[in-house]
Design a protein around this motif. Structure first.
Motif, PDB file in Angstrom:
ATOM      1  N   ASP A 114       0.928  -1.130   0.110  1.00  0.00           N
ATOM      2  CA  ASP A 114      -0.078  -0.065   0.030  1.00  0.00           C
ATOM      3  C   ASP A 114       0.917   1.184   0.074  1.00  0.00           C
ATOM      4  O   ASP A 114       1.538   1.608   0.969  1.00  0.00           O
ATOM      5  CB  ASP A 114      -0.923   0.013   1.219  1.00  0.00           C
ATOM      6  CG  ASP A 114      -1.822   1.058   1.125  1.00  0.00           C
ATOM      7  OD1 ASP A 114      -1.764   2.306   0.931  1.00  0.00           O
ATOM      8  OD2 ASP A 114      -3.162   0.650   1.311  1.00  0.00           O
TER       9      ASP A 114
ATOM     10  N   LEU B 212      -1.056  -4.805   1.376  1.00  0.00           N
ATOM     11  CA  LEU B 212      -2.281  -4.519   0.592  1.00  0.00           C
ATOM     12  C   LEU B 212      -3.619  -4.867   1.351  1.00  0.00           C
ATOM     13  O   LEU B 212      -3.756  -6.010   1.669  1.00  0.00           O
ATOM     14  CB  LEU B 212      -2.234  -5.003  -0.748  1.00  0.00           C
ATOM     15  CG  LEU B 212      -1.292  -4.812  -1.820  1.00  0.00           C
ATOM     16  CD1 LEU B 212      -1.199  -5.389  -3.117  1.00  0.00           C
ATOM     17  CD2 LEU B 212      -1.416  -3.124  -2.077  1.00  0.00           C
TER      18      LEU B 212
ATOM     19  N   THR C 189      -7.297  -0.675  -0.549  1.00  0.00           N
ATOM     20  CA  THR C 189      -6.204   0.080  -1.187  1.00  0.00           C
ATOM     21  C   THR C 189      -6.403   0.715  -2.414  1.00  0.00           C
ATOM     22  O   THR C 189      -7.089  -0.014  -3.362  1.00  0.00           O
ATOM     23  CB  THR C 189      -5.032  -0.882  -1.419  1.00  0.00           C
ATOM     24  OG1 THR C 189      -4.732  -1.498  -0.084  1.00  0.00           O
ATOM     25  CG2 THR C 189      -3.702  -0.313  -2.051  1.00  0.00           C
TER      26      THR C 189
END
Length: 253
Positions: free
Chosen positions: A137, A197, A201
């Motif tokens: 992310d 993630l 995201t």
């Protein structure tokens, strides 16, 4: 909106890593505008109508075909990564690089993991193209990504027995870091919790790791395939890419 080009411009491969493996290259792909998803794993579709689940099945079939002729550890890129792990003191039979771990799971009874759409897509591309590939992310980053040999003090947050725990890499271990600590240990073995993630995201960084005998052309093809699936997720998706080489003057493409 994230300035993707500026974010990638700060990425570095430390000279100590370059000395260890001068053949190393990292293809960095930064993406934003991804649609947040609350769907279950394997249900997000790209514009061509293929789903993350379908891509995972294709990857499992690809792995099964490959491993009819050789053992996992004999595949060229896995063998190269095993040697790289030995060079910085890791035992590859105990801590497997991400590609090897996925290949073994792909042909096991349970198959590849189903995590969330973004993770499922990059795991499938990793197996199909035989390249270690991580996704993070981007909004959780503090500063730019850097690949270096650890001092041993870098914070690395994980979950152990259901509880958050901060660990530290071993001195000399190759790790991806930002200004807040390690984001991935042992080059491409285990990603941290802070930058993982999630289904919601909307901006991500993907790192494709290559050693010889993988060529630049094969690395680029893997990145292009990943981008095809990512840009198909929505009309607002924007991307930026950068190729880092294991030299003091990283090449930008």
């Amino acid at each position: 909106m994230t300035d993707l080009e500026a974010f990638l411009s700060g990425a570095q491969v430390d000279d100590a890593v370059a000395a260890l493996r001068p053949d190393y290259r990292a293809l960095l792909i930064a993406v934003d505008g991804l649609p947040a998803s609350t769907s279950d794993a394997g249900t997000a579709s790209d514009a061509t109508g293929r789903t993350a689940e379908g891509l995972l099945v294709r990857a499992e079939q690809s792995a099964a075909e490959l491993l009819t002729t050789m053992a996992v550890e004999e595949t060229p890129h896995v063998a190269a990564w095993r040697e790289a792990y030995r060079q910085f003191g890791a035992k590859p039979q105990r801590t497997r690089n991400s590609l090897e771990a996925l290949l073994r799971r792909a042909v096991a009874g349970s198959g590849l993991p189903r995590v969330n759409p973004l993770t499922d897509i990059y795991n499938a591309v990793s197996v199909i193209h035989q390249v270690p590939l991580g996704g993070e992310d981007l909004t959780a980053y503090v500063g730019a990504p850097r690949l270096l040999r650890a001092a041993g003090t870098e914070a690395f947050d994980v979950v152990a027995d259901g509880q958050p725990v901060v660990e530290h890499p071993e001195p000399g271990e190759v790790v991806w870091c930002d200004d807040a600590g390690a984001t991935c240990r042992r080059w491409n073995w285990r990603q941290g919790r802070r930058t993982q993630l999630r289904p919601d995201t909307t901006a991500a960084l993907f790192i494709l790791d290559a050693l010889a005998p993988m060529t630049d052309a094969a690395l680029t093809a893997a990145g292009d395939d990943l981008l095809t699936h990512l840009t198909g997720l929505g009309p607002e998706v924007r991307v930026a890419t950068r190729l880092l080489r294991a030299t003091s003057s990283a090449a930008r493409e």
